[in-house]
Design a protein around this motif. Structure first.
Motif, PDB file in Angstrom:
ATOM      1  N   THR A   1       1.073  -1.282  -0.137  1.00  0.00           N
ATOM      2  CA  THR A   1      -0.323  -0.078   0.172  1.00  0.00           C
ATOM      3  C   THR A   1       0.948   1.091   0.134  1.00  0.00           C
ATOM      4  O   THR A   1       1.432   1.574   0.679  1.00  0.00           O
ATOM      5  CB  THR A   1      -0.859  -0.371   1.125  1.00  0.00           C
ATOM      6  N   ALA A   2       0.707   2.047  -0.790  1.00  0.00           N
ATOM      7  CA  ALA A   2       1.666   3.109  -0.366  1.00  0.00           C
ATOM      8  C   ALA A   2       0.643   4.764  -0.803  1.00  0.00           C
ATOM      9  O   ALA A   2      -0.421   4.814  -0.873  1.00  0.00           O
ATOM     10  CB  ALA A   2       1.961   3.327  -2.610  1.00  0.00           C
ATOM     11  N   ALA A   3       1.116   5.502  -0.378  1.00  0.00           N
ATOM     12  CA  ALA A   3       0.939   6.939  -0.594  1.00  0.00           C
ATOM     13  C   ALA A   3       1.240   8.008  -0.943  1.00  0.00           C
ATOM     14  O   ALA A   3       2.785   7.900  -1.514  1.00  0.00           O
ATOM     15  CB  ALA A   3       0.959   7.622   1.366  1.00  0.00           C
TER      16      ALA A   3
ATOM     17  N   SER B   1       2.369  11.280  -3.438  1.00  0.00           N
ATOM     18  CA  SER B   1       2.313  12.572  -3.941  1.00  0.00           C
ATOM     19  C   SER B   1       3.150  12.977  -4.923  1.00  0.00           C
ATOM     20  O   SER B   1       3.676  12.742  -4.725  1.00  0.00           O
ATOM     21  CB  SER B   1       2.895  13.142  -2.554  1.00  0.00           C
TER      22      SER B   1
ATOM     23  N   GLU C   1      -6.777  10.364  -0.101  1.00  0.00           N
ATOM     24  CA  GLU C   1      -7.109  10.332   1.380  1.00  0.00           C
ATOM     25  C   GLU C   1      -6.723  12.194   1.287  1.00  0.00           C
ATOM     26  O   GLU C   1      -6.085  12.246   0.209  1.00  0.00           O
ATOM     27  CB  GLU C   1      -6.998   9.815   2.184  1.00  0.00           C
TER      28      GLU C   1
ATOM     29  N   TYR D   1      -4.576  15.122   1.321  1.00  0.00           N
ATOM     30  CA  TYR D   1      -2.692  15.249   0.750  1.00  0.00           C
ATOM     31  C   TYR D   1      -2.123  14.472  -0.142  1.00  0.00           C
ATOM     32  O   TYR D   1      -1.190  13.689  -0.186  1.00  0.00           O
ATOM     33  CB  TYR D   1      -2.352  15.557   2.290  1.00  0.00           C
TER      34      TYR D   1
ATOM     35  N   ILE E   1      -3.974   7.254  -2.228  1.00  0.00           N
ATOM     36  CA  ILE E   1      -3.472   5.839  -1.915  1.00  0.00           C
ATOM     37  C   ILE E   1      -3.661   4.382  -3.155  1.00  0.00           C
ATOM     38  O   ILE E   1      -4.889   4.667  -3.752  1.00  0.00           O
ATOM     39  CB  ILE E   1      -4.916   5.025  -0.313  1.00  0.00           C
TER      40      ILE E   1
ATOM     41  N   ARG F   1      -2.765   0.003  -4.349  1.00  0.00           N
ATOM     42  CA  ARG F   1      -2.292  -0.729  -3.522  1.00  0.00           C
ATOM     43  C   ARG F   1      -3.048  -1.817  -4.734  1.00  0.00           C
ATOM     44  O   ARG F   1      -3.160  -1.820  -5.953  1.00  0.00           O
ATOM     45  CB  ARG F   1      -3.926  -1.132  -2.929  1.00  0.00           C
TER      46      ARG F   1
ATOM     47  N   HIS G   1       6.653  12.285  -3.705  1.00  0.00           N
ATOM     48  CA  HIS G   1       7.275  11.183  -2.114  1.00  0.00           C
ATOM     49  C   HIS G   1       5.854   9.880  -2.277  1.00  0.00           C
ATOM     50  O   HIS G   1       4.984  10.020  -2.562  1.00  0.00           O
ATOM     51  CB  HIS G   1       6.536  12.413  -0.882  1.00  0.00           C
TER      52      HIS G   1
ATOM     53  N   SER H   1       4.794   7.030   0.092  1.00  0.00           N
ATOM     54  CA  SER H   1       5.783   5.907   1.772  1.00  0.00           C
ATOM     55  C   SER H   1       4.077   4.507   1.358  1.00  0.00           C
ATOM     56  O   SER H   1       3.436   4.621   1.313  1.00  0.00           O
ATOM     57  CB  SER H   1       4.711   6.702   2.033  1.00  0.00           C
TER      58      SER H   1
ATOM     59  N   SER I   1       3.754   0.391   2.378  1.00  0.00           N
ATOM     60  CA  SER I   1       3.545  -0.230   3.385  1.00  0.00           C
ATOM     61  C   SER I   1       3.401  -2.179   3.218  1.00  0.00           C
ATOM     62  O   SER I   1       2.564  -1.843   2.197  1.00  0.00           O
ATOM     63  CB  SER I   1       2.608   0.484   4.425  1.00  0.00           C
TER      64      SER I   1
END
Lengths: 218, 218
Positions: free
Chosen positions: A131-133, A135, A167, A169, A172, A174, A201, A203, A205
Motif C-alpha cells: 500500500t503506497a501513499a 504525492s 485520502e 493530501y 492511496i 494498492r 513522495h 510512502s 507499507s
C-alpha cells in the motif's frame, strides 16, 4: 543548452530512499538488503549508471547515465523486496523521494519539449502486496495550473490496474510492489517531460498489522 | 470569499503523520504513544480543534479551528516524544506531510493577502536530538519563482539556531525535536500566507545507529 542531449546527471534525476523494518534486528535487515541489491544489480561495477551515498536519514541514488526511471524503479523494487525477504513477514515501510531538475541543475532552465523523454519502466512481478501513499508535485514556474498533471497521473494509475483511492493530501495506491513502483515512477517521469522540476513522495507499507487484520476479515 | 475569515478547515490545513519504531513491539509503542498524546493534549474532548483518523499508511490530523500551526506542531512533538519514551532508546523515525490548500479547499481560489496569517509555534524543549530531512513545496499557479520562498525558509532555519546542511533533494536539519518542529512548521505556515497551496515533507530520525556511532567518535 539543447536539452535533448543532456544526461540524467545533467538534468539532475535521482531519488532518496529509506527502508524501515519494524524489527529489533533492523540493522541486519537493512545491511543485508543493500548488499543483495548491489549484487543483484551489479552496482559495484564502476561502469553502472548510479551514484549511491547513504546519509543518516536516507540513501541518495543519483542517475549518471542510462534509463533513469528504469534504474531508480529497479533499485527501489530490489531493495524493498530484499528487505522484505530478510524481515520474513514483519512489518516494513519505505519512503521514497523522486526528484528531477532544480535547484542548481540544468533542467531549471529547460522549456517543455527540450527535455528528453524517459523509457517506461518494466519490472517483473514481485509477489508482494504493498500500500503506497503517493504525492506528486509539479513545480512549474510558468503559471501552468499544477493540479492538471496530478489529476491526469491519477487517472493513468487507475487505468494501469492499481487500486486507487483518495485520502487527505495523498492518493492511496494498492497492488504488487513492482506494478506500484513502475506506475508511480512512470507518472513522475512523464510529468518531467513538461515540467522541468518535479518531485514525488511515496510512502510504502508492507505487512502492516491493519492490512493483515483486514485480510483476516475477508 | 474573504479569505481573512476562513477557518483552518475551510483553508484545508492539516497533516499526515506516521511513526516507525524499529522494534519488534512497534504496535505497543505506537498505540501507547497515541493514547498518551490524546491524554496530554485532551483530544478526546469533542471541543478540541482537531479531526484525527488513522489509515493504513499514516494518520490524518486536520485542523478544524484554532491556531493551526501550533496544534499540528504540538501533536507531532507530543506523539514523537511519547513514542521515543516507549521505545526506550531504540531507533525511531517519523514521516510528516504538512499541507495547506488545494485541491478542493477554498484556499485554491485565494490570492496572497487574502489568507489569514498563522501564529508562530511555541513548544517547550524536548531534550531529544533529532535529524530531519526537510522538503518544502510552494505550489504557486501564478508564475512566481518557486525556489525563492524555499531559499528564504532555509536562511530562517539557520537563523533559528538549527544545524542546516544541504543534501541532494532535501535540506538536513539537526536540533532539539521541539525546535526543529517549531521552525519547520512555521516555515511552511509562513509560505502559506503568500502561496495558497504549500506542502512540506519532514522525515525525522531519532537514535539512529549512524548518529550514535558518530557521537561515539567525538
Amino acid at each position: 543548452v539543447s536539452g535533448q542531449t543532456l544526461s540524467p546527471e545533467e538534468i539532475g534525476i535521482g531519488m532518496r530512499i529509506s527502508i524501515h523494518p519494524h524489527a529489533d534486528d533492523f540493522e541486519r535487515i537493512i545491511l543485508r538488503a543493500i548488499k543483495e541489491t548491489n549484487r543483484a544489480l551489479n552496482l559495484d561495477d564502476p561502469g553502472m549508471g548510479l551514484e549511491i551515498s547513504t546519509g543518516e536519514v536516507s540513501t541518495y541514488v543519483g542517475v549518471k547515465s542510462g534509463d533513469a526511471a528504469q534504474q531508480l524503479a529497479a533499485y527501489a523494487a530490489t531493495l524493498i523486496h530484499a528487505a522484505s525477504m530478510e524481515a520474513d513477514g514483519q512489518h516494513l515501510t519505505s519512503h521514497i523521494l523522486l526528484s528531477r531538475g532544480c535547484p542548481g541543475e540544468a533542467a531549471c532552465e529547460l522549456a517543455p519539449g527540450d527535455i528528453p523523454a524517459d523509457k517506461p519502466v518494466f519490472l517483473a512481478r514481485s509477489g508482494l502486496d504493498v500500500t503506497a501513499a503517493w504525492s506528486l508535485y509539479p513545480m512549474a514556474d510558468n503559471g501552468a495550473p499544477h493540479m492538471e498533471p496530478i489529476m491526469a497521473a491519477i487517472e493513468e494509475a487507475k487505468d494501469a490496474g492499481l487500486t486507487v483511492t483518495s485520502e487527505h493530501y495523498a492518493t492511496i495506491v494498492r497492488g504488487d510492489l513492482s506494478n506500484v513502483l513502475a506506475v508511480l515512477v512512470d507518472a513522475w517521469a512523464k510529468v518531467g517531460q513538461y515540467v522541468p522540476h518535479v518531485v514525488s513522495h511515496l510512502s510504502l507499507s508492507l505487512n502492516s498489522p491493519s492490512a493483515k487484520r483486514a485480510g483476516d476479515a475477508t
